[in-house]
Design an enzyme around this catalytic site. Structure first.
Site, PDB file in Angstrom:
ATOM      1  N   SER A  82      -6.266  -2.983   1.494  1.00 30.98           N
ATOM      2  CA  SER A  82      -6.530  -2.577   0.109  1.00 30.98           C
ATOM      3  C   SER A  82      -6.938  -3.757  -0.778  1.00 30.98           C
ATOM      4  O   SER A  82      -6.757  -3.725  -1.986  1.00 30.98           O
ATOM      5  CB  SER A  82      -5.313  -1.875  -0.516  1.00 30.98           C
ATOM      6  OG  SER A  82      -5.204  -0.568  -0.007  1.00 30.98           O
ATOM      7  N   ARG A 117     -11.462   3.688  10.899  1.00 32.30           N
ATOM      8  CA  ARG A 117     -12.641   3.546  10.039  1.00 32.30           C
ATOM      9  C   ARG A 117     -13.140   2.118  10.227  1.00 32.30           C
ATOM     10  O   ARG A 117     -12.371   1.174  10.079  1.00 32.30           O
ATOM     11  CB  ARG A 117     -12.296   3.801   8.569  1.00 32.30           C
ATOM     12  CG  ARG A 117     -13.548   4.075   7.703  1.00 32.30           C
ATOM     13  CD  ARG A 117     -13.253   4.015   6.217  1.00 32.30           C
ATOM     14  NE  ARG A 117     -12.989   2.657   5.839  1.00 32.30           N
ATOM     15  CZ  ARG A 117     -11.975   2.277   5.045  1.00 32.30           C
ATOM     16  NH1 ARG A 117     -11.155   3.147   4.539  1.00 32.30           N
ATOM     17  NH2 ARG A 117     -11.793   0.997   4.755  1.00 32.30           N
ATOM     18  N   GLU A 120       0.823  -1.213   0.000  1.00 36.00           N
ATOM     19  CA  GLU A 120       0.000   0.000   0.000  1.00 36.00           C
ATOM     20  C   GLU A 120       0.865   1.275   0.000  1.00 36.00           C
ATOM     21  O   GLU A 120       0.377   2.357   0.326  1.00 36.00           O
ATOM     22  CB  GLU A 120      -0.950  -0.019   1.195  1.00 36.00           C
ATOM     23  CG  GLU A 120      -2.002  -1.112   1.074  1.00 36.00           C
ATOM     24  CD  GLU A 120      -2.926  -1.147   2.277  1.00 36.00           C
ATOM     25  OE1 GLU A 120      -3.996  -0.519   2.213  1.00 36.00           O
ATOM     26  OE2 GLU A 120      -2.583  -1.798   3.276  1.00 36.00           O
ATOM     27  N   ASN A 146     -10.003  -0.388  10.412  1.00 34.47           N
ATOM     28  CA  ASN A 146      -8.719   0.104   9.904  1.00 34.47           C
ATOM     29  C   ASN A 146      -8.218   1.203  10.819  1.00 34.47           C
ATOM     30  O   ASN A 146      -8.881   2.223  10.988  1.00 34.47           O
ATOM     31  CB  ASN A 146      -8.910   0.678   8.496  1.00 34.47           C
ATOM     32  CG  ASN A 146      -9.334  -0.398   7.511  1.00 34.47           C
ATOM     33  OD1 ASN A 146      -8.512  -1.150   7.009  1.00 34.47           O
ATOM     34  ND2 ASN A 146     -10.635  -0.490   7.262  1.00 34.47           N
ATOM     35  N   GLY A 187      -7.238   4.973   4.389  1.00 34.80           N
ATOM     36  CA  GLY A 187      -6.850   5.908   3.328  1.00 34.80           C
ATOM     37  C   GLY A 187      -7.225   7.319   3.773  1.00 34.80           C
ATOM     38  O   GLY A 187      -8.310   7.537   4.308  1.00 34.80           O
ATOM     39  N   GLU A 225     -14.388  -5.130   9.348  1.00 36.52           N
ATOM     40  CA  GLU A 225     -13.027  -4.889   9.823  1.00 36.52           C
ATOM     41  C   GLU A 225     -12.896  -3.482  10.359  1.00 36.52           C
ATOM     42  O   GLU A 225     -13.772  -2.631  10.151  1.00 36.52           O
ATOM     43  CB  GLU A 225     -12.014  -5.114   8.694  1.00 36.52           C
ATOM     44  CG  GLU A 225     -12.208  -4.176   7.522  1.00 36.52           C
ATOM     45  CD  GLU A 225     -10.942  -4.026   6.680  1.00 36.52           C
ATOM     46  OE1 GLU A 225      -9.862  -4.449   7.113  1.00 36.52           O
ATOM     47  OE2 GLU A 225     -11.039  -3.447   5.591  1.00 36.52           O
ATOM     48  N   TYR A 267      -9.256   2.004  -6.196  1.00 37.33           N
ATOM     49  CA  TYR A 267      -8.324   3.053  -6.628  1.00 37.33           C
ATOM     50  C   TYR A 267      -8.432   3.484  -8.081  1.00 37.33           C
ATOM     51  O   TYR A 267      -7.748   4.420  -8.475  1.00 37.33           O
ATOM     52  CB  TYR A 267      -6.887   2.640  -6.290  1.00 37.33           C
ATOM     53  CG  TYR A 267      -6.731   2.373  -4.814  1.00 37.33           C
ATOM     54  CD1 TYR A 267      -6.914   3.402  -3.889  1.00 37.33           C
ATOM     55  CD2 TYR A 267      -6.454   1.101  -4.325  1.00 37.33           C
ATOM     56  CE1 TYR A 267      -6.818   3.170  -2.523  1.00 37.33           C
ATOM     57  CE2 TYR A 267      -6.343   0.856  -2.960  1.00 37.33           C
ATOM     58  CZ  TYR A 267      -6.529   1.897  -2.066  1.00 37.33           C
ATOM     59  OH  TYR A 267      -6.427   1.666  -0.718  1.00 37.33           O
ATOM     60  N   ASP A 322     -15.678  -0.864   9.172  1.00 36.49           N
ATOM     61  CA  ASP A 322     -16.417  -1.269   7.968  1.00 36.49           C
ATOM     62  C   ASP A 322     -17.398  -2.395   8.287  1.00 36.49           C
ATOM     63  O   ASP A 322     -17.058  -3.336   9.011  1.00 36.49           O
ATOM     64  CB  ASP A 322     -15.428  -1.723   6.891  1.00 36.49           C
ATOM     65  CG  ASP A 322     -14.480  -0.610   6.471  1.00 36.49           C
ATOM     66  OD1 ASP A 322     -14.740   0.559   6.811  1.00 36.49           O
ATOM     67  OD2 ASP A 322     -13.481  -0.917   5.789  1.00 36.49           O
TER      68      ASP A 322
HETATM   69  N1  LIG Z   1     -17.225 -11.993   4.144  1.00 38.67           N
HETATM   70  C1  LIG Z   1     -17.400 -11.192   3.091  1.00 38.67           C
HETATM   71  N2  LIG Z   1     -18.594 -11.109   2.461  1.00 38.67           N
HETATM   72  C2  LIG Z   1     -18.768 -10.314   1.384  1.00 38.67           C
HETATM   73  N3  LIG Z   1     -17.810  -9.542   0.847  1.00 38.67           N
HETATM   74  C3  LIG Z   1     -16.592  -9.581   1.422  1.00 38.67           C
HETATM   75  C4  LIG Z   1     -16.323 -10.399   2.573  1.00 38.67           C
HETATM   76  N4  LIG Z   1     -15.055 -10.206   2.932  1.00 38.67           N
HETATM   77  C5  LIG Z   1     -14.531  -9.325   2.067  1.00 38.67           C
HETATM   78  N5  LIG Z   1     -15.444  -8.953   1.143  1.00 38.67           N
HETATM   79  C6  LIG Z   1     -15.199  -8.015   0.047  1.00 38.67           C
HETATM   80  O1  LIG Z   1     -13.800  -7.813  -0.062  1.00 38.67           O
HETATM   81  C7  LIG Z   1     -13.456  -6.471   0.295  1.00 38.67           C
HETATM   82  C8  LIG Z   1     -12.125  -6.434   1.013  1.00 38.67           C
HETATM   83  O2  LIG Z   1     -12.184  -7.198   2.195  1.00 38.67           O
HETATM   84  P1  LIG Z   1     -11.600  -6.651   3.567  1.00 38.67           P
HETATM   85  O3  LIG Z   1     -11.719  -7.735   4.579  1.00 38.67           O
HETATM   86  O4  LIG Z   1     -12.256  -5.371   3.880  1.00 38.67           O
HETATM   87  O5  LIG Z   1     -10.061  -6.480   3.220  1.00 38.67           O
HETATM   88  P2  LIG Z   1      -9.092  -5.217   3.213  1.00 38.67           P
HETATM   89  O6  LIG Z   1      -8.512  -5.163   4.579  1.00 38.67           O
HETATM   90  O7  LIG Z   1      -8.068  -5.562   2.190  1.00 38.67           O
HETATM   91  O8  LIG Z   1      -9.916  -4.013   2.884  1.00 38.67           O
HETATM   92  C9  LIG Z   1     -14.632  -5.976   1.100  1.00 38.67           C
HETATM   93  O9  LIG Z   1     -14.727  -4.586   1.090  1.00 38.67           O
HETATM   94  C10 LIG Z   1     -15.787  -6.671   0.381  1.00 38.67           C
HETATM   95  O10 LIG Z   1     -16.108  -6.042  -0.855  1.00 38.67           O
HETATM   96 MG   LIG Z   2     -11.643  -3.394   3.765  1.00 39.77          MG
END
Ligand SMILES: Nc1ncnc2c1ncn2[C@@H]1O[C@H](COP(=O)(O)OP(=O)(O)O)[C@@H](O)[C@H]1O
Ligand SMILES: [Mg+2]
Length: 332
Positions: free
Chosen positions: A160, A271, A15, A287, A291, A285, A232, A273
């Protein structure tokens, strides 16, 4: 004299470029807010440079010339407690979460276990160790099979969307795990949440404040997910504030965001989510250094909540100074 802020930019993780953009915005916003701001470039090789000169640091001596640090670094070796540990050893105030919360929130399995302990709702998941997968892939496939399909396979400590694969068919699981293991020896496999992606920004120390939640709209539509490209590339996503969810669901998002912030021991900012499935709110999650450009989700959500970007930065620097003073007031 104006308070001087050193903004850490770049870093060793994938990143890096995202961080360079965050740091440039942060430095410029800080100047608008009346601070002195200097950028410290952290190379992909980990070397710190200021104005091209390699920076030599001495534990206990602070960061010479600066009063406070804004580590605008994302991902491993930046957002995961390592740089925070270095800043603690230097004994300089810094923006954002400390060592433990940074490390815990970066680790997708540990974070989920913390949230489960606190009774916060989330998707079902399994942790998979690389060694177990190598030894008996069929046993791993059986274990993960309980989650149904599709599932999301992720390395446990990245951001990311790097290294994440959406798996829609059984035979895609092995290759997806291999991809995750390129980044980490531990992977997480999650049941898919089918619903809206809602994000909520939080700032504060002891008394955290949640922003208006926003909704991520993807250009990719139905089967798309929020991958690196959507994040991005121009037009890949749009942020909708307020989110198109009923007021009581939005209130629940804000409550859970603050709860997650407190339970994981965060400070300064985060942040948080979520997935909102019908009216059920599931935490995805947190963060600790999202960003941070002026148009990033984090700042946009506070701008929509009445806190413009320079004021947001001003508050974060103040929280950093307050936290440093409070922590040094303890006997240790
Ligand atoms: N359990 C899940 N169900 C549905 N979509 C998911 C799930 N986990 C991840 N995603 C999709 O993948 C994206 C990235 O996952 P995330 O865990 O937020 O990783 P990062 O830390 O890289 O942002 C999410 O924003 C979502 O679009
Ligand atoms: Mg995420």
């Amino acid at each position: 004299m104006a308070v001087s802020v050193a903004v850490l930019s770049g870093g060793r993780s994938s990143e890096h470029d995202v961080s360079v953009a965050s740091a440039a915005s942060v430095a410029s916003g800080l100047r608008t807010a009346g601070y002195e701001a200097a950028t410290i470039d952290v190379g992909r090789d980990g070397v710190w440079r200021q104005a091209g000169e390699v920076l030599l640091l001495a534990p206990g001596r602070g960061l010479p010339g600066h009063d406070v640090v804004f580590p605008a670094l994302h991902g491993p070796f930046g957002e995961d407690g390592t740089v925070q540990g270095l800043l603690e050893c230097l004994d300089v105030p810094y923006v954002g979460a400390g060592v433990l919360a940074s490390a815990a929130c970066m680790h997708k399995v540990l974070f989920k276990e913390l949230m489960a302990q606190a009774g916060l709702p989330q998707v079902d998941y399994r942790a998979v160790r690389e060694a177990d997968h190598r030894a008996d892939p069929d046993a791993v496939a059986r274990e993960v099979g309980g989650l149904g399909l599709p599932v999301f396979v992720k390395p446990v400590r990245l951001g990311s969307s790097v290294g994440i694969v959406r798996v829609a068919a059984k035979d895609e699981l092995g290759p997806a795990l291999d991809t995750a293991f390129e980044h980490d020896a531990l992977a997480i496999v999650e049941a898919a949440a089918v619903g809206r992606e809602i994000e909520c920004s939080v700032i504060g120390n002891d008394d955290p404040l949640a922003s208006e939640p926003g909704e991520i709209l993807l250009a990719a539509g139905e089967n798309g997910w929020y991958d690196y490209e959507a994040k991005y590339s121009p037009g890949g996503m749009a942020l909708v504030v307020p989110a198109r969810i009923p007021p009581h669901v939005s209130e629940r998002v804000r409550e859970l965001a603050v709860e997650a912030f407190v339970r994981s021991g965060c400070a300064g900012l985060a942040r948080v989510d979520f997935f909102v499935v019908d009216e059920e709110v599931l935490i995805n999650e947190l963060n600790t250094m999202p960003g941070f450009t002026e148009t990033s989700v984090f700042g946009s959500l506070f701008a929509a909540s009445g806190v413009p970007y320079p004021e947001l930065l001003d508050r974060l620097v103040t929280f950093a100074l307050e936290r440093h003073a409070a922590e040094r007031s303890h006997r240790f």
